[in-house]
Write a protein that holds these residues in place. Structure first.
Motif, PDB file in Angstrom:
ATOM      1  N   ALA A 228      58.863  51.652  41.567  1.00 36.21           N
ATOM      2  CA  ALA A 228      58.660  51.749  40.118  1.00 36.21           C
ATOM      3  C   ALA A 228      58.808  50.372  39.464  1.00 36.21           C
ATOM      4  O   ALA A 228      58.035  50.005  38.561  1.00 36.21           O
ATOM      5  N   GLN A 229      59.783  49.609  39.907  1.00 33.52           N
ATOM      6  CA  GLN A 229      59.939  48.236  39.410  1.00 33.52           C
ATOM      7  C   GLN A 229      58.659  47.437  39.627  1.00 33.52           C
ATOM      8  O   GLN A 229      58.150  46.776  38.710  1.00 33.52           O
ATOM      9  N   TYR A 230      58.122  47.518  40.846  1.00 33.93           N
ATOM     10  CA  TYR A 230      56.967  46.686  41.175  1.00 33.93           C
ATOM     11  C   TYR A 230      55.667  47.179  40.558  1.00 33.93           C
ATOM     12  O   TYR A 230      54.691  46.422  40.498  1.00 33.93           O
ATOM     13  N   ALA A 231      55.633  48.407  40.065  1.00 29.64           N
ATOM     14  CA  ALA A 231      54.459  48.834  39.302  1.00 29.64           C
ATOM     15  C   ALA A 231      54.255  47.904  38.107  1.00 29.64           C
ATOM     16  O   ALA A 231      53.123  47.514  37.777  1.00 29.64           O
ATOM     17  N   PHE A 232      55.353  47.522  37.457  1.00 28.71           N
ATOM     18  CA  PHE A 232      55.282  46.620  36.302  1.00 28.71           C
ATOM     19  C   PHE A 232      55.189  45.157  36.739  1.00 28.71           C
ATOM     20  O   PHE A 232      54.451  44.367  36.140  1.00 28.71           O
ATOM     21  N   VAL A 233      55.949  44.800  37.777  1.00 28.87           N
ATOM     22  CA  VAL A 233      55.944  43.411  38.230  1.00 28.87           C
ATOM     23  C   VAL A 233      54.558  43.001  38.725  1.00 28.87           C
ATOM     24  O   VAL A 233      54.040  41.934  38.367  1.00 28.87           O
ATOM     25  N   VAL A 234      53.926  43.852  39.554  1.00 31.72           N
ATOM     26  CA  VAL A 234      52.603  43.510  40.084  1.00 31.72           C
ATOM     27  C   VAL A 234      51.567  43.433  38.969  1.00 31.72           C
ATOM     28  O   VAL A 234      50.686  42.572  38.977  1.00 31.72           O
ATOM     29  N   ALA A 235      51.657  44.334  37.989  1.00 31.75           N
ATOM     30  CA  ALA A 235      50.725  44.274  36.863  1.00 31.75           C
ATOM     31  C   ALA A 235      50.838  42.939  36.133  1.00 31.75           C
ATOM     32  O   ALA A 235      49.833  42.304  35.793  1.00 31.75           O
ATOM     33  N   ALA A 236      52.075  42.490  35.926  1.00 35.74           N
ATOM     34  CA  ALA A 236      52.295  41.219  35.230  1.00 35.74           C
ATOM     35  C   ALA A 236      51.814  40.037  36.075  1.00 35.74           C
ATOM     36  O   ALA A 236      51.156  39.114  35.569  1.00 35.74           O
ATOM     37  N   LEU A 237      52.131  40.062  37.369  1.00 31.09           N
ATOM     38  CA  LEU A 237      51.719  38.963  38.243  1.00 31.09           C
ATOM     39  C   LEU A 237      50.207  38.914  38.387  1.00 31.09           C
ATOM     40  O   LEU A 237      49.604  37.835  38.431  1.00 31.09           O
ATOM     41  N   ASN A 238      49.575  40.087  38.486  1.00 31.33           N
ATOM     42  CA  ASN A 238      48.117  40.129  38.574  1.00 31.33           C
ATOM     43  C   ASN A 238      47.457  39.550  37.330  1.00 31.33           C
ATOM     44  O   ASN A 238      46.483  38.807  37.415  1.00 31.33           O
ATOM     45  N   ALA A 239      47.969  39.946  36.173  1.00 31.13           N
ATOM     46  CA  ALA A 239      47.399  39.437  34.927  1.00 31.13           C
ATOM     47  C   ALA A 239      47.529  37.919  34.866  1.00 31.13           C
ATOM     48  O   ALA A 239      46.612  37.214  34.428  1.00 31.13           O
ATOM     49  N   ASN A 240      48.668  37.403  35.346  1.00 29.55           N
ATOM     50  CA  ASN A 240      48.887  35.963  35.334  1.00 29.55           C
ATOM     51  C   ASN A 240      47.978  35.245  36.332  1.00 29.55           C
ATOM     52  O   ASN A 240      47.231  34.329  35.976  1.00 29.55           O
ATOM     53  N   VAL A 241      48.018  35.678  37.603  1.00 30.27           N
ATOM     54  CA  VAL A 241      47.277  34.980  38.658  1.00 30.27           C
ATOM     55  C   VAL A 241      45.770  35.178  38.514  1.00 30.27           C
ATOM     56  O   VAL A 241      44.980  34.264  38.744  1.00 30.27           O
ATOM     57  N   GLY A 242      45.370  36.400  38.131  1.00 30.63           N
ATOM     58  CA  GLY A 242      43.958  36.701  38.102  1.00 30.63           C
ATOM     59  C   GLY A 242      43.226  36.246  36.852  1.00 30.63           C
ATOM     60  O   GLY A 242      42.059  35.867  36.925  1.00 30.63           O
ATOM     61  N   VAL A 243      43.909  36.288  35.691  1.00 30.27           N
ATOM     62  CA  VAL A 243      43.196  36.042  34.431  1.00 30.27           C
ATOM     63  C   VAL A 243      43.878  34.981  33.573  1.00 30.27           C
ATOM     64  O   VAL A 243      43.291  33.951  33.240  1.00 30.27           O
ATOM     65  N   LEU A 244      45.128  35.218  33.200  1.00 28.26           N
ATOM     66  CA  LEU A 244      45.772  34.373  32.189  1.00 28.26           C
ATOM     67  C   LEU A 244      46.028  32.955  32.687  1.00 28.26           C
ATOM     68  O   LEU A 244      45.798  31.977  31.955  1.00 28.26           O
ATOM     69  N   GLY A 245      46.504  32.822  33.933  1.00 29.44           N
ATOM     70  CA  GLY A 245      46.732  31.494  34.490  1.00 29.44           C
ATOM     71  C   GLY A 245      45.460  30.663  34.557  1.00 29.44           C
ATOM     72  O   GLY A 245      45.443  29.510  34.087  1.00 29.44           O
ATOM     73  N   PRO A 246      44.381  31.210  35.154  1.00 35.04           N
ATOM     74  CA  PRO A 246      43.128  30.437  35.145  1.00 35.04           C
ATOM     75  C   PRO A 246      42.626  30.087  33.742  1.00 35.04           C
ATOM     76  O   PRO A 246      42.061  29.005  33.535  1.00 35.04           O
ATOM     77  N   LEU A 247      42.849  30.970  32.770  1.00 36.21           N
ATOM     78  CA  LEU A 247      42.435  30.659  31.404  1.00 36.21           C
ATOM     79  C   LEU A 247      43.208  29.472  30.848  1.00 36.21           C
ATOM     80  O   LEU A 247      42.626  28.572  30.229  1.00 36.21           O
ATOM     81  N   VAL A 248      44.528  29.450  31.080  1.00 36.83           N
ATOM     82  CA  VAL A 248      45.333  28.312  30.630  1.00 36.83           C
ATOM     83  C   VAL A 248      44.876  27.035  31.339  1.00 36.83           C
ATOM     84  O   VAL A 248      44.755  25.971  30.722  1.00 36.83           O
ATOM     85  N   ALA A 249      44.625  27.138  32.649  1.00 40.84           N
ATOM     86  CA  ALA A 249      44.174  25.971  33.395  1.00 40.84           C
ATOM     87  C   ALA A 249      42.840  25.455  32.860  1.00 40.84           C
ATOM     88  O   ALA A 249      42.625  24.240  32.734  1.00 40.84           O
ATOM     89  N   GLU A 250      41.943  26.367  32.549  1.00 44.46           N
ATOM     90  CA  GLU A 250      40.626  25.985  32.028  1.00 44.46           C
ATOM     91  C   GLU A 250      40.732  25.342  30.652  1.00 44.46           C
ATOM     92  O   GLU A 250      40.061  24.345  30.355  1.00 44.46           O
ATOM     93  N   GLU A 251      41.632  25.873  29.805  1.00 44.50           N
ATOM     94  CA  GLU A 251      41.735  25.414  28.416  1.00 44.50           C
ATOM     95  C   GLU A 251      42.595  24.162  28.252  1.00 44.50           C
ATOM     96  O   GLU A 251      42.340  23.336  27.378  1.00 44.50           O
ATOM     97  N   HIS A 252      43.638  24.015  29.091  1.00 44.37           N
ATOM     98  CA  HIS A 252      44.637  22.976  28.829  1.00 44.37           C
ATOM     99  C   HIS A 252      44.902  22.033  30.001  1.00 44.37           C
ATOM    100  O   HIS A 252      45.428  20.942  29.794  1.00 44.37           O
ATOM    101  N   PHE A 253      44.589  22.435  31.237  1.00 46.37           N
ATOM    102  CA  PHE A 253      44.960  21.616  32.384  1.00 46.37           C
ATOM    103  C   PHE A 253      43.773  20.998  33.117  1.00 46.37           C
ATOM    104  O   PHE A 253      43.942  20.349  34.139  1.00 46.37           O
TER     105      PHE A 253
END
Length: 433
Positions: A228-253
């Motif tokens: 149950a813990q990892y249901a939320f943890v994996v969702a957060a990590l996926n959003a970061n690694v799959g979408v949000l992190g690349p967006l930050v890298a594209e916009e700022h890095f």
């Protein structure tokens, strides 16, 4: 006491060497895809955060829908044969994605269908991988075998991530996806040599098999609390690694190179983490594993704050160390506590629960970033990791479950841990395939 790595006998075991080689090759290719798929979608005409979220969600959703089917099949048939079929499906999916990106003709519907095929391959592969190691390695060598598998896959991930940014930058994301397809094909060829036969079992319906797996899963509070813990943890990590992190890298890095450096730092951390986990001795492995999840929130928070690349990379390194400590302690406990004849079905419920919100995390990340800003979305993901981990600590069994005497660490003669969930890293953008 012999140190891990002093006993060379596993390297004389043909089947172990085949499995080690197959996983190393496959993870190397997936490391390319982990960076390449996100930037391949972003580079296509009409690209948007929402389009990236949709493709990655199509990859994650079948892992959620078909993981129970994968568990039932893996406990009924030859696990190695099922792994071969899964690898071939993955090879076909990534070859199709590579062809579309290289030709510039990439209809969204076709990309989504191939992403579904790739996700289905993972759903079939994961439960089989969890159960195959105890079938090819003697019980007294399980822990060392899984430590070696973890070290091999982590080193391969690091090499792939280190090269992926250069490949994407200089020859394009399509060729990186093509390399991943080739790695799946080679992995299938190697695993074919394992020839693990199906164990004899009483005739029963698929529904009965699912009920038996659920009964074993639900009877262990420590198991479902962490899932149950990892249901939320994996969702957060996926959003970061799959979408949000690349967006930050594209916009700022500056794009793919900076992001590949950040995720390569995490992979380097997992190598260090595997070395640490190969030696650590703890009496309460599930408690330590849960506590080791907290560092995963730090790099997400730093990305939200637009911290320098070096600071994010350092935090990702530390998160990589803690991720491998979690992985080894957790899968060691699974192999020790769950009967082998039902472990793939129990593992499938574990994957189902852990991935329950992963598609939602990927699907919502892009639109959420557009609506409230990438920084706010990342801050929410970091808070989700911390909150879910704190809740898991409320479980009495999580805090109290003890390793048997003599099995509290990762010495040469202990019970085993599987390398299958290095991928707890999210389905696809994060999974090993």
């Amino acid at each position: 006491m012999r140190t891990p790595g002093a006993d060379p006998s596993l390297w004389r075991d043909r089947r172990f060497v085949l499995l080690f080689s197959a996983r190393t090759v496959s993870v190397l290719g997936n490391a390319f895809a982990r960076v390449a798929l996100a930037f391949a979608v972003l580079e296509l005409p009409g690209a948007s955060p929402g389009r990236l979220s949709l493709v990655l969600a199509c990859q994650a959703l079948p892992q959620l829908l078909f993981i129970l089917v994968g568990g039932v099949i893996a406990d009924r048939v030859s696990r190695s044969r099922l792994m071969v079929v899964s690898d071939l499906l993955g090879a076909a999916a990534y070859a199709g994605l590579a062809a579309m990106v290289l030709t510039g003709h990439a209809p969204l519907t076709a990309m989504c269908l191939l992403a579904v095929l790739a996700g289905t391959a993972t759903a079939l592969f994961a439960p089989a991988m969890t159960g195959v190691v105890p079938l090819i390695v003697p019980a007294e060598r399980l822990q060392r075998a899984n430590g070696l598998l973890q070290m091999g896959t982590n080193s391969s991930m690091l090499l792939g991530l280190a090269l992926s940014g250069v490949t994407v930058a200089f020859v394009g994301a399509g060729w990186a996806l093509a390399l991943n397809a080739a790695s799946f094909a080679l992995s299938a060829l190697l695993i074919r040599g394992l020839r693990v036969t199906a164990r004899p079992r009483k005739a029963s319906s698929g529904w009965a098999d699912l009920r038996d797996g659920w009964r074993e899963f639900a009877s262990r509070q420590w198991l479902w609390a962490v899932v149950a813990q990892y249901a939320f943890v994996v969702a957060a990590l996926n959003a970061n690694v799959g979408v949000l992190g690349p967006l930050v890298a594209e916009e700022h890095f500056g794009g793919a190179r900076a992001w590949s450096l950040i995720v390569a730092a995490q992979a380097l951390g997992t190598i260090a983490g595997a070395g640490l986990a190969a030696r650590v001795r703890v009496s309460r492995p599930v408690l330590v594993a849960v506590l080791a999840t907290f560092p995963a929130a730090v790099p997400i928070a730093l990305l939200a704050l637009r911290a320098p690349v070096w600071a994010v990379a350092l935090a990702m390194f530390c998160a990589g160390v803690s991720t491998d400590v979690f992985s080894v302690l957790w899968t060691t406990t699974l192999h020790r506590e769950i009967p082998e004849e039902i472990i793939s079905r129990v593992s499938s419920y574990e994957w189902l629960g852990s991935l329950a919100f992963a598609p939602l995390g990927l699907l919502a990340a892009g639109p959420l970033a557009s609506a409230v800003g990438t920084g706010v979305a990342l801050a929410g993901c970091s808070a989700m990791v911390v909150g879910a981990t704190a809740m898991a600590l409320l479980s009495p069994q999580v805090r109290s479950l003890r390793a048997p005497e003599g099995h509290g660490g990762m010495g040469a003669g202990g019970a085993g841990a599987s390398a299958s969930a290095s991928a707890r890293e999210a389905p696809s953008s994060a999974s090993e395939g």
